[in-house]
Design a protein around this motif. Structure first.
Motif, short mmCIF file in Angstrom:
data_model
loop_
_atom_site.label_atom_id
_atom_site.label_comp_id
_atom_site.label_asym_id
_atom_site.label_seq_id
_atom_site.Cartn_x
_atom_site.Cartn_y
_atom_site.Cartn_z
N SER A 348 0.86 -1.19 0.00
CA SER A 348 0.00 0.00 0.00
C SER A 348 0.89 1.24 0.00
N ILE A 349 0.93 1.93 -1.14
CA ILE A 349 1.82 3.10 -1.30
C ILE A 349 1.21 4.32 -0.62
N LYS A 350 2.01 5.00 0.19
CA LYS A 350 1.56 6.22 0.85
C LYS A 350 2.08 7.47 0.15
N ASN A 351 3.37 7.43 -0.22
CA ASN A 351 3.96 8.63 -0.81
C ASN A 351 5.20 8.25 -1.62
N ILE A 352 5.37 8.90 -2.78
CA ILE A 352 6.57 8.72 -3.60
C ILE A 352 7.02 10.09 -4.08
N THR A 367 7.37 5.85 0.67
CA THR A 367 6.83 5.39 1.95
C THR A 367 5.64 4.49 1.64
N TYR A 368 5.67 3.26 2.20
CA TYR A 368 4.59 2.33 1.91
C TYR A 368 4.50 1.26 2.99
N ASP A 369 3.34 0.59 3.02
CA ASP A 369 3.12 -0.53 3.95
C ASP A 369 3.21 -1.84 3.18
N VAL A 370 3.95 -2.81 3.75
CA VAL A 370 4.06 -4.14 3.15
C VAL A 370 3.34 -5.14 4.04
N LEU A 380 7.45 0.91 5.78
CA LEU A 380 8.82 1.09 5.31
C LEU A 380 9.01 2.47 4.70
N LYS A 381 10.22 3.01 4.91
CA LYS A 381 10.68 4.22 4.22
C LYS A 381 11.92 3.82 3.44
#
Length: 402
Positions: A348-352, A367-370, A380-381
């Motif tokens: 789940s991508i939060k920010n790129i 920044t995303y959730d795995v 994770l960052k």
């Protein structure tokens, strides 16, 4: 007469000199012969303890399937070793595996013979008369939320009526095999010296999450007596999915990555690395040829976004093809379901954001959730390094930030 006596003494000396005081594992015959020599040199009680030590090492000190393979592995383990060294090794293995055995204790494992003679003796503690095997399983431990952390698995030898059989002083080899959906996950061994055997504690954290189907496992216990091997299987035991073993997300030590020559200087993102090659035929009045600038690809964050979406959908071939990162190795390593991106269920991508960019190289923060296949989610960052390969951005490095 004197000559005969001299020859007799000489032959006895030669016979004694030929006896080995260390293990010779050149082949099975020399292994057995050297062990027999070493055993014969010991007092009776120490002979029994020496055989027990060899059994401990053969059963728990080597990894092999089958008696022949175990014997060969044992020979390699103790080749050249003398009795005291073998006793010390057995003490260490027993302690490591939680076995109540010590080289200095009285004999406790019955009649041990590592070369396969399993015929019952007149008095053989391992010749236990039983009808079948029963298994008791119970959840143990607390993960802080009221859920168990392990399973205690206790085998019992029972008679025709299902009552436990009383015996002591045995050394029965007990083996636990763990399966899920028909796939073997692990094997463990211990010694059953009486019917108060504490059994096995199977920690959920030792079971790979990627191989467990529907959060259930099957177990098979076997107990080997002199006359018979008893087996029993239990199917569909529940596990605590939140504690199953999940491989850490692959990460790269940025200090160990072979950076591309055109890697961006984070202190000067707009700079490029000048060429150090000069034309030996050039003169002061001849201008150097201007190199053709590489084709400028699209925004590098598009490549990172596509990569993460492909990992999320488990289109791992496409994800791998968007990278040129030696640290990820082969596609098989990259897609490994235990230690690679094959263990991922969802991203789940939060920010790129594009951190730095020039015609040759770029840096992108994401920044995303795995979520892995056991349902565990990790935030994770990550900083992705990219390079321009024939007009396309390729991921060349991957660093997980705190």
């Amino acid at each position: 007469m004197k000559k005969f006596s001299f020859l007799l003494i000489l032959s006895l000396l030669l016979f004694t000199a030929c006896k080995k005081d260390h293990v010779d594992a050149t082949n099975t015959k020399t292994l057995q012969s050297s062990i027999n020599d070493m055993t014969a040199s010991l007092p009776t009680i120490k002979q029994i303890k020496f055989n027990e030590a060899l059994y401990i090492l053969k059963t728990f000190g080597v990894e092999a399937d089958g008696d022949v393979a175990e014997l060969k592995a044992l020979g390699q383990l103790i080749n050249g070793k003398k009795v005291p060294e073998i006793m010390t090794m057995a003490d260490q293995i027993a302690q490591k595996n939680g076995i109540e055995w010590a080289s200095t204790a009285p004999p406790s494992l019955g009649e041990m013979n590592i070369f396969g003679d399993e015929s019952a003796k007149e008095s053989d503690p391992n010749d236990v008369k039983a009808n079948s095997l029963s298994i008791i399983t119970r959840p143990i431990g607390d993960d802080g939320a009221g859920a168990p952390t392990a399973l205690q698995i206790i085998p019992r030898l029972v008679d025709n009526a299902g009552n436990p059989v009383a015996f002591t002083g045995a050394g029965l080899e007990a083996t636990l095999e763990v399966f899920s959906n028909g796939v073997k996950l692990s094997t463990a061994k211990n010694l059953m010296q009486d019917n108060n055997f504490k059994g096995f504690n199977l920690k959920f954290s030792s079971i790979p999450a990627s191989k467990v189907v529907d959060n259930k496992i099957d177990i098979t216990i076997s107990v080997k007596t002199t006359a018979k091997t008893f087996k029993m299987t239990k199917i569909g035991l529940d596990v605590n999915p939140s504690l199953l073993k999940v491989p850490a997300a692959p990460k790269v030590d940025s200090t160990a990555v072979n950076q591309d020559p055109a890697v961006i200087d984070p202190n000067n993102p707009g700079a490029t690395v000048p060429s150090t090659t000069t034309d030996p035929n050039a003169t002061a009045t001849t201008p150097a040829a201007t190199p053709t600038a590489p084709k400028q690809p699209a925004d590098p964050k598009n490549t990172v976004s596509s990569f993460l979406n492909n990992v999320s959908s488990q289109n791992l071939k496409a994800a791998y093809n968007s990278a040129n990162n030696p640290s990820w190795g082969s596609y098989e390593s990259f897609s490994n379901p235990n230690s690679g991106f094959g263990s991922v269920k969802n991203v789940s991508i939060k920010n790129i954001t594009t951190n730095a960019n020039n015609t040759s190289a770029a840096s992108v923060n994401a920044t995303y959730d795995v979520t892995d296949k056991s349902g565990k989610t990790t935030s994770l960052k990550v900083t992705f390094g990219l390079k321009n390969v024939n007009g396309d951005w390729k991921i060349s490095s991957y660093k997980i930030n705190p």
